[in-house]
Design a protein around this motif. Sequence first.
Motif, PDB file in Angstrom:
ATOM      1  N   THR A  63       0.828  -1.205   0.000  1.00  0.00           N
ATOM      2  CA  THR A  63       0.000   0.000   0.000  1.00  0.00           C
ATOM      3  C   THR A  63       0.861   1.254   0.000  1.00  0.00           C
ATOM      4  OG1 THR A  63      -1.754  -1.160   1.178  1.00  0.00           O
ATOM      5  CG2 THR A  63      -1.818   1.236   1.235  1.00  0.00           C
ATOM      6  N   ARG A  64       1.880   1.274   0.831  1.00  0.00           N
ATOM      7  CA  ARG A  64       2.784   2.432   0.870  1.00  0.00           C
ATOM      8  C   ARG A  64       3.533   2.592  -0.449  1.00  0.00           C
ATOM      9  NH1 ARG A  64       5.419   2.202   6.908  1.00  0.00           N
ATOM     10  NH2 ARG A  64       3.509   2.739   8.003  1.00  0.00           N
ATOM     11  N   TRP A  65       3.985   1.478  -0.998  1.00  0.00           N
ATOM     12  CA  TRP A  65       4.749   1.545  -2.235  1.00  0.00           C
ATOM     13  C   TRP A  65       3.874   1.993  -3.403  1.00  0.00           C
ATOM     14  CZ3 TRP A  65       4.969  -1.463  -6.820  1.00  0.00           C
ATOM     15  CH2 TRP A  65       6.084  -1.202  -7.615  1.00  0.00           C
ATOM     16  N   LEU A  66       2.654   1.478  -3.495  1.00  0.00           N
ATOM     17  CA  LEU A  66       1.750   1.872  -4.583  1.00  0.00           C
ATOM     18  C   LEU A  66       1.337   3.337  -4.481  1.00  0.00           C
ATOM     19  CD1 LEU A  66      -0.550  -1.250  -4.988  1.00  0.00           C
ATOM     20  CD2 LEU A  66       1.184  -0.421  -6.576  1.00  0.00           C
ATOM     21  N   ALA A  67       1.238   3.856  -3.255  1.00  0.00           N
ATOM     22  CA  ALA A  67       0.876   5.273  -3.090  1.00  0.00           C
ATOM     23  C   ALA A  67       1.969   6.181  -3.649  1.00  0.00           C
ATOM     24  CB  ALA A  67       0.640   5.576  -1.620  1.00  0.00           C
ATOM     25  N   ARG A  68       3.208   5.734  -3.577  1.00  0.00           N
ATOM     26  CA  ARG A  68       4.327   6.537  -4.099  1.00  0.00           C
ATOM     27  C   ARG A  68       4.560   6.327  -5.584  1.00  0.00           C
ATOM     28  NH1 ARG A  68       8.220   4.385   0.161  1.00  0.00           N
ATOM     29  NH2 ARG A  68       7.120   4.974   2.037  1.00  0.00           N
ATOM     30  N   LEU A  69       4.001   5.290  -6.148  1.00  0.00           N
ATOM     31  CA  LEU A  69       4.209   4.974  -7.550  1.00  0.00           C
ATOM     32  C   LEU A  69       3.484   5.993  -8.419  1.00  0.00           C
ATOM     33  CD1 LEU A  69       5.595   2.779  -9.244  1.00  0.00           C
ATOM     34  CD2 LEU A  69       3.433   1.550  -9.261  1.00  0.00           C
ATOM     35  N   ASP A  70       4.231   6.653  -9.271  1.00  0.00           N
ATOM     36  CA  ASP A  70       3.657   7.697 -10.115  1.00  0.00           C
ATOM     37  C   ASP A  70       3.320   7.110 -11.487  1.00  0.00           C
ATOM     38  OD1 ASP A  70       2.798  10.248 -10.815  1.00  0.00           O
ATOM     39  OD2 ASP A  70       4.765  10.784 -11.629  1.00  0.00           O
ATOM     40  N   THR A  71       2.141   6.514 -11.565  1.00  0.00           N
ATOM     41  CA  THR A  71       1.698   5.899 -12.807  1.00  0.00           C
ATOM     42  C   THR A  71       0.172   5.878 -12.846  1.00  0.00           C
ATOM     43  OG1 THR A  71       1.907   3.968 -14.237  1.00  0.00           O
ATOM     44  CG2 THR A  71       1.764   3.564 -11.875  1.00  0.00           C
ATOM     45  N   ARG A  72      -0.346   5.449 -13.967  1.00  0.00           N
ATOM     46  CA  ARG A  72      -1.806   5.366 -14.121  1.00  0.00           C
ATOM     47  C   ARG A  72      -2.369   4.218 -13.284  1.00  0.00           C
ATOM     48  NH1 ARG A  72      -0.334   5.366 -19.882  1.00  0.00           N
ATOM     49  NH2 ARG A  72      -0.988   3.212 -19.715  1.00  0.00           N
ATOM     50  N   PRO A  73      -3.692   4.195 -13.075  1.00  0.00           N
ATOM     51  CA  PRO A  73      -4.298   3.167 -12.224  1.00  0.00           C
ATOM     52  C   PRO A  73      -4.141   1.736 -12.743  1.00  0.00           C
ATOM     53  CG  PRO A  73      -5.799   5.006 -12.458  1.00  0.00           C
ATOM     54  CD  PRO A  73      -4.655   5.261 -13.391  1.00  0.00           C
ATOM     55  N   ARG A  74      -4.232   1.522 -14.054  1.00  0.00           N
ATOM     56  CA  ARG A  74      -4.177   0.152 -14.573  1.00  0.00           C
ATOM     57  C   ARG A  74      -2.871  -0.562 -14.226  1.00  0.00           C
ATOM     58  NH1 ARG A  74      -8.015  -1.310 -19.022  1.00  0.00           N
ATOM     59  NH2 ARG A  74      -6.494  -2.921 -19.407  1.00  0.00           N
ATOM     60  N   PRO A  75      -1.705   0.069 -14.434  1.00  0.00           N
ATOM     61  CA  PRO A  75      -0.468  -0.621 -14.019  1.00  0.00           C
ATOM     62  C   PRO A  75      -0.400  -0.860 -12.505  1.00  0.00           C
ATOM     63  CG  PRO A  75       0.050   1.142 -15.557  1.00  0.00           C
ATOM     64  CD  PRO A  75      -1.405   1.268 -15.204  1.00  0.00           C
ATOM     65  N   ARG A  76      -0.967   0.034 -11.720  1.00  0.00           N
ATOM     66  CA  ARG A  76      -1.006  -0.167 -10.270  1.00  0.00           C
ATOM     67  C   ARG A  76      -1.816  -1.413  -9.911  1.00  0.00           C
ATOM     68  NH1 ARG A  76      -1.919   5.631  -7.304  1.00  0.00           N
ATOM     69  NH2 ARG A  76      -0.118   6.634  -8.240  1.00  0.00           N
ATOM     70  N   ILE A  77      -2.941  -1.580 -10.571  1.00  0.00           N
ATOM     71  CA  ILE A  77      -3.785  -2.743 -10.308  1.00  0.00           C
ATOM     72  C   ILE A  77      -3.039  -4.025 -10.694  1.00  0.00           C
ATOM     73  CG2 ILE A  77      -5.904  -3.945 -11.008  1.00  0.00           C
ATOM     74  CD1 ILE A  77      -7.206  -1.156 -11.204  1.00  0.00           C
TER      75      ILE A  77
END
Length: 144
Positions: A63-77
């Motif tokens: 959760t912490r790492w994904l919050a810092r990831l600067d990308t669109r939602p699809r790659p996050r999912i």
Amino acid sequence: MTRVAPLAIALAVLPATVYAQTETHARDGSDATLLGEVLVVVLGLLLSVLCVLTHYEGLRILTRWLARLDTRPRPRILVLILSLLVLHQAEAWLFALGYHAAAWSGIMGYLDNTSPGLLTYVYFSITTYTTLGFGDIIPVGPIR
């Protein structure tokens, strides 16, 4: 959710599990010792707590790492789904190591119809974890 909550949940399940194991022992008259059954319950509880903590910590870090990831939602999912698969694999391996330790002890039972290698326990753990349960490997003794 506090760090104590998973442990509290696991401890709440212990009395029912111990009762179920002792009832099975009394009912089927197997030659497995009560000590082996109690050890299996303790091992199962320990593995369950380890899996809950692994999942909790993995999700917290993710959760912490994904919050810092600067990308669109699809790659996050996609990263989330793949990370969850890795977490579940780690949990299945924890149980495989637990089955292996139980069989190695000699008092907690063994897996029938198998060679005693670690990958056999991984296979059994994954088929059990995913609820496939092919039935080609059968736990014998208290480990069942």
